[in-house]
Design an enzyme around this catalytic site. Structure first.
Site, short mmCIF file in Angstrom:
data_model
loop_
_atom_site.label_atom_id
_atom_site.label_comp_id
_atom_site.label_asym_id
_atom_site.label_seq_id
_atom_site.Cartn_x
_atom_site.Cartn_y
_atom_site.Cartn_z
N GLY A 39 0.79 -1.22 0.00
CA GLY A 39 0.00 0.00 0.00
C GLY A 39 0.82 1.26 0.00
O GLY A 39 0.60 2.17 -0.82
N ASP A 42 10.62 -7.30 -0.77
CA ASP A 42 9.28 -7.89 -0.67
C ASP A 42 9.36 -9.35 -1.09
O ASP A 42 9.98 -9.66 -2.11
CB ASP A 42 8.28 -7.15 -1.57
CG ASP A 42 6.84 -7.34 -1.09
OD1 ASP A 42 6.39 -8.49 -1.02
OD2 ASP A 42 6.19 -6.33 -0.78
N SER A 73 -6.97 -8.79 -3.72
CA SER A 73 -7.37 -7.82 -2.70
C SER A 73 -6.37 -6.66 -2.57
O SER A 73 -6.70 -5.62 -2.00
CB SER A 73 -7.52 -8.51 -1.34
OG SER A 73 -6.27 -8.97 -0.86
N ARG A 114 -5.60 -0.71 -3.59
CA ARG A 114 -4.74 0.36 -3.09
C ARG A 114 -3.30 0.26 -3.60
O ARG A 114 -2.58 1.26 -3.62
CB ARG A 114 -4.72 0.35 -1.56
CG ARG A 114 -4.11 -0.92 -0.97
CD ARG A 114 -4.53 -1.20 0.45
NE ARG A 114 -3.97 -2.46 0.94
CZ ARG A 114 -4.45 -3.66 0.62
NH1 ARG A 114 -5.50 -3.77 -0.18
NH2 ARG A 114 -3.90 -4.75 1.09
N LYS A 152 5.53 -9.61 -5.86
CA LYS A 152 5.33 -8.16 -5.83
C LYS A 152 6.58 -7.40 -6.24
O LYS A 152 6.49 -6.37 -6.93
CB LYS A 152 4.89 -7.71 -4.43
CG LYS A 152 3.46 -8.04 -4.10
CD LYS A 152 3.06 -7.45 -2.75
CE LYS A 152 1.62 -7.77 -2.42
NZ LYS A 152 1.20 -7.21 -1.12
N ASP A 157 3.62 -3.15 7.27
CA ASP A 157 2.36 -3.05 7.98
C ASP A 157 2.33 -3.87 9.26
O ASP A 157 1.26 -4.24 9.75
CB ASP A 157 1.19 -3.48 7.07
CG ASP A 157 1.31 -4.94 6.64
OD1 ASP A 157 2.34 -5.59 6.96
OD2 ASP A 157 0.38 -5.44 5.97
N CYS A 211 -4.23 -3.78 8.86
CA CYS A 211 -5.07 -3.35 7.76
C CYS A 211 -5.87 -4.51 7.20
O CYS A 211 -6.99 -4.33 6.72
CB CYS A 211 -4.22 -2.72 6.66
SG CYS A 211 -3.51 -1.11 7.12
N CYS A 264 -12.30 -16.70 13.48
CA CYS A 264 -12.20 -15.31 13.00
C CYS A 264 -11.75 -15.36 11.56
O CYS A 264 -12.09 -16.30 10.84
CB CYS A 264 -11.25 -14.50 13.88
SG CYS A 264 -9.54 -15.09 13.90
#
Length: 399
Positions: free
Chosen positions: A50, A71, A78, A82, A95, A139, A201, A357
């Protein structure tokens, strides 16, 4: 804080580079010398997600000569809401590779170096060493503390950003900055929050365009540091509220007792870096203990359903997540209602309780509370609804 230029200028700009960067060159504060500094700069961006997406594109467009990308993840659908450096055709691609291709299309005069590895205490110093400054697009807290500590030990500026839902923060941490009064990230946040206290996030969401707002601030600070113009965000924290459209600055002071940049540091080149996963934790000790021997797989859950076993399935995510996707038969009771004890009276005493969850972390925290309250046969589902969608019902969406 006004600081001298971080990078010496390159010897020259080519005719093609002069054409490309002409809008920079006619700004007196940048000019030929500033653009030559950008050409000679080596900037490492940690994360091509992001924040890393706009940061990498604008650093490349600005003419930073060498861009490193750290990375090890692959592009997921998903991400595309962004992470603008990736496109539909990049889904499934590493990525770092996708980002490199986009940068080469944006500016062929930039050299891109890929580091397709997970940063940890064993490799971070070697990865960081060749670069002038570090831009953080991560993140998670473990990587932030790792990046900060390595940057402090190497004397490099650390351009930091953070985003969540509609809120963003940015600052420059550089303990070795001239004057000796600049703070590091640990001066602002000496300890990570308790595991599970701050949603990621992936759990709480983020407004896509917020990434551009904070990522562009990070690039602005990097350019200022490289060229020696303006007032750097050293010793200041910029806080952005996208809903109220408000920016405010908060002073950040150096902590003389900081464990990495203070008077008597505990983390040094001699002692070495620590285990940051253990330092930050993913779940609390109580949750880890509760989950031990009380974790079932989604296949176990499906088998229980198929066998007609009598149990109470509880989804501890938030209502908006429940609307996206749910496991059949689950009752929604958000985690906070369980942690506060408010929802305990709603749970049956005469049948086992099964919690789940999104991935398993929040349900483990809720499980610890249930165990402490006497629900001894309660269990939780490892992998959560994402594992259910991937392994049991692929027709369901993931997020």
């Amino acid at each position: 804080m006004s600081l001298p230029a971080l990078v010496e200028p390159a010897s020259e700009l080519t005719v093609d580079e002069v054409r490309r960067y002409s809008r920079h060159l006619i700004i007196p504060d940048v000019g030929m010398t500033g653009q030559k500094r950008l050409k000679n700069a080596k900037v490492l961006v940690v994360g091509a997600g992001g924040l890393g997406s706009p940061a990498l594109l604008y650093l490349a467009a600005a003419g930073v000569g060498t861009l490193g990308i750290v990375d090890f993840d692959v592009v997921d659908e998903s991400n595309l809401q962004r992470q603008i450096i990736h496109g539909q055709s990049d889904i499934g691609k590493p990525k770092a590779v996708s980002a490199k291709e986009s940068i080469e299309e944006a500016n062929p005069y930039v050299t891109v170096v890929l580091h397709e590895e997970r940063l940890d205490s064993s490799n971070v110093m070697d990865v960081f060493a060749p670069y002038d400054l570090i831009v953080d697009g991560t993140d998670n807290f473990a990587t932030r503390y790792l990046v900060n500590d390595a940057a402090v030990l190497l004397g490099k500026p650390y351009v930091w950003g953070s985003i969540y839902r509609f809120d963003g923060q940015a600052s420059v941490f550089w303990a070795a900055a001239p004057g000796g009064e600049a703070p590091c990230y640990r001066c602002l946040y000496p300890e990570p929050p308790p595991p599970g206290m701050v949603p990621s996030c992936a759990e709480g969401g983020v407004l896509g365009v917020l990434c551009a707002s904070i990522g562009s601030i990070q690039v602005n600070e990097a350019i200022k540091l490289i060229t020696g113009i303006g007032e750097a965000l050293v010793g200041r924290l910029t806080v952005y509220d996208a809903l109220e459209m408000q920016y405010r600055n908060v002073k950040v002071r150096k902590d003389p007792e900081c464990v990495v940049c203070g008077k008597n540091p505990e983390i040094t080149l001699e002692t070495g870096l620590i285990d940051y996963e253990a330092f930050c934790g993913t779940i609390s000790d109580e949750a880890a203990q509760a989950a031990k021997g009380s974790t079932i797989s989604v296949k176990d859950l499906k088998a229980m359903m198929d066998a007609g076993k009598d149990f109470h399935l509880v989804d501890v995510r938030e209502p908006n997540e429940f609307e996206i996707v749910s496991i059949p038969g689950a009752t929604l009771i958000p985690k906070d209602r369980i942690l506060s004890g408010e929802a305990l009276s709603e749970l049956p005493q005469d049948k086992p309780v099964v919690l789940h969850c999104k991935s398993g972390a929040r349900s483990a925290e809720a499980l610890a509370v249930l165990k402490d309250a006497g629900f001894s046969d309660a269990v939780h589902v490892g992998g959560g609804v994402i594992a259910w969608a991937n392994q049991i019902d692929p027709s369901l969406p993931t997020y």
